[in-house]
Design an enzyme around this catalytic site. Structure first.
Site, PDB file in Angstrom:
ATOM      1  N   GLU A   1      24.894 -15.248 -86.138  1.00 55.48           N
ATOM      2  CA  GLU A   1      23.459 -15.214 -86.460  1.00 55.48           C
ATOM      3  C   GLU A   1      23.271 -15.553 -87.938  1.00 55.48           C
ATOM      4  O   GLU A   1      23.856 -14.910 -88.823  1.00 55.48           O
ATOM      5  CB  GLU A   1      22.836 -13.850 -86.151  1.00 55.48           C
ATOM      6  CG  GLU A   1      21.340 -13.873 -86.452  1.00 55.48           C
ATOM      7  CD  GLU A   1      20.554 -12.691 -85.922  1.00 55.48           C
ATOM      8  OE1 GLU A   1      21.073 -11.937 -85.074  1.00 55.48           O
ATOM      9  OE2 GLU A   1      19.406 -12.523 -86.382  1.00 55.48           O
TER      10      GLU A   1
ATOM     11  N   GLU B   1      23.782 -12.860 -94.313  1.00 53.98           N
ATOM     12  CA  GLU B   1      22.485 -12.529 -94.908  1.00 53.98           C
ATOM     13  C   GLU B   1      22.682 -12.300 -96.415  1.00 53.98           C
ATOM     14  O   GLU B   1      23.461 -11.434 -96.805  1.00 53.98           O
ATOM     15  CB  GLU B   1      21.922 -11.261 -94.232  1.00 53.98           C
ATOM     16  CG  GLU B   1      20.648 -10.715 -94.829  1.00 53.98           C
ATOM     17  CD  GLU B   1      19.517 -11.737 -94.890  1.00 53.98           C
ATOM     18  OE1 GLU B   1      19.096 -12.254 -93.849  1.00 53.98           O
ATOM     19  OE2 GLU B   1      19.082 -12.039 -96.028  1.00 53.98           O
TER      20      GLU B   1
ATOM     21  N   ASP C   1      13.212 -18.473 -93.059  1.00 58.80           N
ATOM     22  CA  ASP C   1      12.142 -18.620 -94.060  1.00 58.80           C
ATOM     23  C   ASP C   1      11.431 -19.955 -93.830  1.00 58.80           C
ATOM     24  O   ASP C   1      12.082 -21.002 -93.774  1.00 58.80           O
ATOM     25  CB  ASP C   1      12.736 -18.575 -95.470  1.00 58.80           C
ATOM     26  CG  ASP C   1      13.333 -17.213 -95.773  1.00 58.80           C
ATOM     27  OD1 ASP C   1      12.568 -16.250 -95.889  1.00 58.80           O
ATOM     28  OD2 ASP C   1      14.569 -17.119 -95.846  1.00 58.80           O
TER      29      ASP C   1
ATOM     30  N   LYS D   1       4.968 -24.869 -97.817  1.00 58.15           N
ATOM     31  CA  LYS D   1       4.384 -25.832 -98.777  1.00 58.15           C
ATOM     32  C   LYS D   1       5.221 -27.113 -98.819  1.00 58.15           C
ATOM     33  O   LYS D   1       6.452 -27.048 -98.811  1.00 58.15           O
ATOM     34  CB  LYS D   1       4.355 -25.218-100.180  1.00 58.15           C
ATOM     35  CG  LYS D   1       3.374 -24.078-100.310  1.00 58.15           C
ATOM     36  CD  LYS D   1       3.340 -23.580-101.733  1.00 58.15           C
ATOM     37  CE  LYS D   1       2.437 -22.353-101.808  1.00 58.15           C
ATOM     38  NZ  LYS D   1       2.718 -21.530-102.971  1.00 58.15           N
TER      39      LYS D   1
ATOM     40  N   ASP E   1       7.485 -18.789 -86.063  1.00 63.03           N
ATOM     41  CA  ASP E   1       6.056 -18.671 -85.755  1.00 63.03           C
ATOM     42  C   ASP E   1       5.241 -19.521 -86.741  1.00 63.03           C
ATOM     43  O   ASP E   1       4.095 -19.212 -87.027  1.00 63.03           O
ATOM     44  CB  ASP E   1       5.581 -17.211 -85.691  1.00 63.03           C
ATOM     45  CG  ASP E   1       5.910 -16.412 -86.933  1.00 63.03           C
ATOM     46  OD1 ASP E   1       6.396 -17.002 -87.929  1.00 63.03           O
ATOM     47  OD2 ASP E   1       5.676 -15.186 -86.920  1.00 63.03           O
TER      48      ASP E   1
ATOM     49  N   THR F   1      12.715  -8.199 -83.595  1.00 61.32           N
ATOM     50  CA  THR F   1      12.948  -7.453 -84.833  1.00 61.32           C
ATOM     51  C   THR F   1      11.608  -7.006 -85.416  1.00 61.32           C
ATOM     52  O   THR F   1      10.547  -7.512 -85.041  1.00 61.32           O
ATOM     53  CB  THR F   1      13.668  -8.323 -85.880  1.00 61.32           C
ATOM     54  OG1 THR F   1      12.770  -9.354 -86.310  1.00 61.32           O
ATOM     55  CG2 THR F   1      14.941  -8.947 -85.314  1.00 61.32           C
ATOM     56  N   ARG F   2      11.694  -6.092 -86.386  1.00 53.12           N
ATOM     57  CA  ARG F   2      10.459  -5.637 -87.028  1.00 53.12           C
ATOM     58  C   ARG F   2       9.808  -6.785 -87.788  1.00 53.12           C
ATOM     59  O   ARG F   2       8.596  -6.913 -87.835  1.00 53.12           O
ATOM     60  CB  ARG F   2      10.753  -4.476 -87.983  1.00 53.12           C
ATOM     61  CG  ARG F   2      11.063  -3.202 -87.223  1.00 53.12           C
ATOM     62  CD  ARG F   2      10.804  -1.991 -88.044  1.00 53.12           C
ATOM     63  NE  ARG F   2      11.156  -2.211 -89.436  1.00 53.12           N
ATOM     64  CZ  ARG F   2      11.075  -1.287 -90.370  1.00 53.12           C
ATOM     65  NH1 ARG F   2      10.674  -0.093 -90.069  1.00 53.12           N
ATOM     66  NH2 ARG F   2      11.402  -1.558 -91.617  1.00 53.12           N
ATOM     67  N   TYR F   3      10.622  -7.646 -88.393  1.00 54.92           N
ATOM     68  CA  TYR F   3      10.070  -8.789 -89.122  1.00 54.92           C
ATOM     69  C   TYR F   3       9.265  -9.671 -88.171  1.00 54.92           C
ATOM     70  O   TYR F   3       8.118 -10.029 -88.442  1.00 54.92           O
ATOM     71  CB  TYR F   3      11.189  -9.606 -89.789  1.00 54.92           C
ATOM     72  CG  TYR F   3      10.638 -10.840 -90.443  1.00 54.92           C
ATOM     73  CD1 TYR F   3      10.103 -10.784 -91.720  1.00 54.92           C
ATOM     74  CD2 TYR F   3      10.566 -12.052 -89.745  1.00 54.92           C
ATOM     75  CE1 TYR F   3       9.533 -11.913 -92.303  1.00 54.92           C
ATOM     76  CE2 TYR F   3       9.999 -13.178 -90.322  1.00 54.92           C
ATOM     77  CZ  TYR F   3       9.485 -13.099 -91.595  1.00 54.92           C
ATOM     78  OH  TYR F   3       8.908 -14.206 -92.160  1.00 54.92           O
ATOM     79  N   GLU F   4       9.884 -10.007 -87.044  1.00 49.92           N
ATOM     80  CA  GLU F   4       9.226 -10.878 -86.060  1.00 49.92           C
ATOM     81  C   GLU F   4       7.904 -10.263 -85.591  1.00 49.92           C
ATOM     82  O   GLU F   4       6.901 -10.972 -85.445  1.00 49.92           O
ATOM     83  CB  GLU F   4      10.178 -11.066 -84.879  1.00 49.92           C
ATOM     84  CG  GLU F   4       9.567 -11.792 -83.713  1.00 49.92           C
ATOM     85  CD  GLU F   4      10.449 -11.700 -82.460  1.00 49.92           C
ATOM     86  OE1 GLU F   4      11.641 -11.377 -82.568  1.00 49.92           O
ATOM     87  OE2 GLU F   4       9.907 -11.939 -81.377  1.00 49.92           O
TER      88      GLU F   4
HETATM   89  C1  SAM Z   1      12.105 -14.421 -92.525  1.00 47.10           C
HETATM   90  S1  SAM Z   1      13.598 -13.556 -92.472  1.00 47.10           S
HETATM   91  C2  SAM Z   1      13.935 -13.252 -90.737  1.00 47.10           C
HETATM   92  C3  SAM Z   1      15.043 -12.269 -90.549  1.00 47.10           C
HETATM   93  C4  SAM Z   1      15.551 -12.106 -89.098  1.00 47.10           C
HETATM   94  N1  SAM Z   1      16.131 -13.323 -88.593  1.00 47.10           N
HETATM   95  C5  SAM Z   1      14.479 -11.614 -88.181  1.00 47.10           C
HETATM   96  O1  SAM Z   1      14.040 -12.388 -87.299  1.00 47.10           O
HETATM   97  O2  SAM Z   1      14.059 -10.439 -88.336  1.00 47.10           O
HETATM   98  C6  SAM Z   1      14.724 -14.876 -92.835  1.00 47.10           C
HETATM   99  C7  SAM Z   1      16.030 -14.346 -93.373  1.00 47.10           C
HETATM  100  O3  SAM Z   1      16.932 -15.427 -93.513  1.00 47.10           O
HETATM  101  C8  SAM Z   1      17.691 -15.199 -94.682  1.00 47.10           C
HETATM  102  N2  SAM Z   1      18.228 -16.492 -95.113  1.00 47.10           N
HETATM  103  C9  SAM Z   1      17.565 -17.539 -95.652  1.00 47.10           C
HETATM  104  N3  SAM Z   1      18.409 -18.529 -95.949  1.00 47.10           N
HETATM  105  C10 SAM Z   1      19.643 -18.116 -95.566  1.00 47.10           C
HETATM  106  C11 SAM Z   1      20.924 -18.694 -95.629  1.00 47.10           C
HETATM  107  N4  SAM Z   1      21.120 -19.906 -96.150  1.00 47.10           N
HETATM  108  N5  SAM Z   1      21.966 -17.983 -95.158  1.00 47.10           N
HETATM  109  C12 SAM Z   1      21.782 -16.753 -94.631  1.00 47.10           C
HETATM  110  N6  SAM Z   1      20.588 -16.155 -94.559  1.00 47.10           N
HETATM  111  C13 SAM Z   1      19.531 -16.820 -95.034  1.00 47.10           C
HETATM  112  C14 SAM Z   1      16.707 -14.566 -95.664  1.00 47.10           C
HETATM  113  O4  SAM Z   1      17.343 -13.842 -96.686  1.00 47.10           O
HETATM  114  C15 SAM Z   1      15.903 -13.671 -94.730  1.00 47.10           C
HETATM  115  O5  SAM Z   1      16.431 -12.379 -94.654  1.00 47.10           O
END
Ligand code: SAM
Length: 225
Positions: free
Chosen positions: A57, A82, A131, A135, A167, A205-208
């Site tokens: 993941e 992460e 992420d 923009k 999303d 997940t809570r983020y989602e």
């Molecule tokens: C918007 S969050 C979503 C987290 C999780 N996947 C969820 O659905 O709850 C995106 C995550 O991806 C991580 N992330 C971004 N670029 C990454 C990379 N190159 N390698 C590993 N993680 C990364 C960020 O630090 C962040 O925690």
């Protein structure tokens, strides 16, 4: 902008948030080293010889999905990466509570971890709600780009699967366009519900659940041909 671990654009927002709670700070010292993936080329099967499958993941956030899948699939080894220390430490706390032993973590950029893995070593790869960088001037920071897709193709076994969810409508279009151009991947959707509805085995997940994007989540599943 260049990331600290490699010469590619940085795809994550930040590495640190609020100061960590004492238990989480302690777990970074005690549990994290025991669960860490090597920071050099390695064969993931050496980490868990009983594992029948290896899943990865990318950007697991607080790890709810990663740990949930590890619990449901004790015969799989779950790798996760992460860079955000607060999410990483939260995942450690959940892991300590759940007592899952089939999880190994890279505290850093998933692209570094992918570079250390051998070809055709993964059955599944998850990129869930990365992420979005909506923009125009930030789009080059999106994790999904041609180089990432090529690495994913190298790592997945034939028949292996990559799941992408977002999303943000524009990120879904962006990703689909790029995956459809990659001959190594086949989009598995057969009906609209396949991309509109979360797959049966998904763990929210809570983020989602915060629904921070501009559309309802879109689910894209690709098979490595
Ligand atoms: C918007 S969050 C979503 C987290 C999780 N996947 C969820 O659905 O709850 C995106 C995550 O991806 C991580 N992330 C971004 N670029 C990454 C990379 N190159 N390698 C590993 N993680 C990364 C960020 O630090 C962040 O925690």
């Amino acid at each position: 902008m260049v990331g600290p671990d490699n010469q590619q654009p940085r795809t994550y927002g930040r590495r640190k948030g609020r100061p960590l709670r004492p238990r989480r700070a302690r777990l970074l010292q005690s549990l994290a080293p025991a669960l860490a993936t090597p920071r050099e080329p390695f064969d993931p099967r050496v980490l868990a010889r009983h594992a029948r499958q290896v899943w990865l993941e990318a950007g697991f956030g607080a790890g709810e999905h990663l740990i949930g899948q590890a619990g449901r699939h004790p015969d799989a080894l779950l790798l996760g990466a992460e860079p955000f220390v607060n999410g990483f430490a939260t995942c450690l706390a959940h892991l300590e509570t759940a007592g899952q032993t089939n999880v190994r973590l890279h505290h850093g950029d998933v692209r570094d971890l992918m570079g250390w893995l051998p070809a055709a070593s993964l059955e599944r790869l998850f990129v869930l709600f990365p992420d979005p960088w909506p923009k125009t001037r930030h789009k080059k920071r999106r994790l999904i780009e041609e180089g990432f897709i090529a690495e994913a193709a190298r790592l997945l076994k034939p028949g292996g699967r990559l799941r992408f969810a977002t999303d943000w409508a524009d990120y879904a279009d962006w990703s689909l366009e790029r995956f459809l151009r990659a001959p190594e991947f086949r989009w598995t959707a057969e009906a609209a519900d396949d991309w509109r509805r979360p797959p049966d085995d998904h763990i929210t997940t809570r983020y989602e659940a915060k629904r921070l994007g501009d559309c309802t989540p879109i689910w894209l599943e690709f098979e490595r041909v």
